[in-house]
Design an enzyme around this catalytic site. Structure first.
Site, PDB file in Angstrom:
ATOM      1  N   GLY A 199       0.814  -1.213   0.000  1.00 20.66           N
ATOM      2  CA  GLY A 199       0.000   0.000   0.000  1.00 20.66           C
ATOM      3  C   GLY A 199       0.845   1.260   0.000  1.00 20.66           C
ATOM      4  O   GLY A 199       0.473   2.276  -0.600  1.00 20.66           O
ATOM      5  N   ASP A 200       2.001   1.213   0.670  1.00 16.27           N
ATOM      6  CA  ASP A 200       2.908   2.367   0.675  1.00 16.27           C
ATOM      7  C   ASP A 200       3.522   2.576  -0.709  1.00 16.27           C
ATOM      8  O   ASP A 200       3.660   3.711  -1.178  1.00 16.27           O
ATOM      9  CB  ASP A 200       4.015   2.166   1.711  1.00 16.27           C
ATOM     10  CG  ASP A 200       3.474   2.010   3.122  1.00 16.27           C
ATOM     11  OD1 ASP A 200       2.446   2.638   3.435  1.00 16.27           O
ATOM     12  OD2 ASP A 200       4.082   1.264   3.903  1.00 16.27           O
TER      13      ASP A 200
END
Length: 306
Positions: free
Chosen positions: A254-255
């Site tokens: 997600g980062d």
């Protein structure tokens, strides 16, 4: 000058790869143990630098071996760590990340000082010179204060509040930012809906109470994992189906997605192309062990052209 400032957690991650995630009162075999830098803000900053976007990190570590190692690793990649605060009243936060053979993850966190920094630790000139401020999990008061300061100097703001969006009191910060990153679980918490299934309503929809109300005027970027992602901007909805990969470790995916999306938007890409780039970043990270896959445009182009 950094184009993006990432504010939030800087941790030391200990990743344990196991043969299976055990049931209660069960047992698993640890197949490998690796220590490396982690933390959502640090991961995004590292990803941005790999995509040729100069990035600075605002965060905090303890005055200890893990803190020194985490900063040194980021600095070696080209992240500006001059605004990372080192404190002597507690240890660097350590996260124990357990990953099974299918790439599924659970996280155990130890208390630490990754929220010891304050909004005042970022100079006004540094914030004003940046093109964008990206907030991740941190003290709600610090997040709101940074967002207000960014608005005052004309710097755009994004926020990835993480899995505790429903119980950390982020409503003030959420009302101030330009766009918010959520995964399906977080969107269900915030909006009171299963975000992925709501294909007939391009608006925000749902009823997530105070958090949902805080998101009424915000552009949402919703991550559906292996099924892609979407942008909800007012009454418009933009969708990308993602890229099929064999997940090895979803930590940091997600980062990486956020880094790709921010880099693409700063380069003037439309939402559809920004989603494609972001999904490619997330897919590359999920397909490799560790929270920080080395992102670069050559690797992304190979995937984007498939």
């Amino acid at each position: 000058m950094s184009r993006v400032i990432c504010a939030g957690h800087l941790n030391w991650d200990v990743t344990l790869r196991v043969d299976a995630l055990p049931e209660p009162d069960g047992e698993a075999t640890v197949e490998s143990r690796v220590g490396a830098g982690g933390g959502s803000a640090a991961n995004v900053a590292s990803g941005l630098v790999g995509l040729d976007v100069p990035a600075s990190l605002l965060g905090s570590v303890g005055d200890d071996e893990h803190g020194y190692a985490a900063i040194a690793e980021l600095a070696s990649k080209g992240v500006d760590c001059s605004h990372v605060v080192s404190v002597d009243h507690g240890p660097t936060t350590v996260k124990y990340i357990v990953v099974d053979a299918d790439g599924d993850v659970f996280v155990l966190g130890s208390p630490g000082v990754n929220e010891a920094f304050d909004a005042s630790d970022l100079p006004t000139d540094t914030l004003a010179d940046a093109d964008h401020l990206h907030l991740t999990s941190q003290s709600p008061g610090t997040a709101a204060a940074l967002a207000r300061r960014a608005i005052e100097v004309g710097t755009t703001v994004s926020f990835d509040p993480g899995r505790r969006i429903g119980d950390r009191g982020y409503t003030d910060a959420l009302r101030l930012v330009d766009f918010v990153f959520l995964n399906d679980r977080e969107a269900a918490t915030a909006l009171g809906e299963a975000a992925e299934a709501d294909t007939n309503h391009p608006g925000k929809g749902g009823n997530g109470g105070a958090v949902g109300d805080a998101l009424d005027e915000t552009t949402l970027v919703i991550k559906h994992g292996p099924k892609g992602a979407e942008v909800r901007d007012g009454g418009e909805r933009h969708v990308h189906p993602g890229y099929p990969v064999d997940a090895v470790d979803t930590t940091g995916a997600g980062d990486a997605f956020a880094a790709g999306f921010i880099a693409a938007r700063l380069d003037g890409r439309e939402y559809e192309r920004a989603l494609a780039i972001a999904n490619a970043c997330g897919a590359l990270t999920a397909a490799e062990p560790g929270a920080r896959t080395q992102l670069d445009w050559r690797r992304l182009d190979d995937l984007l052209e498939r």
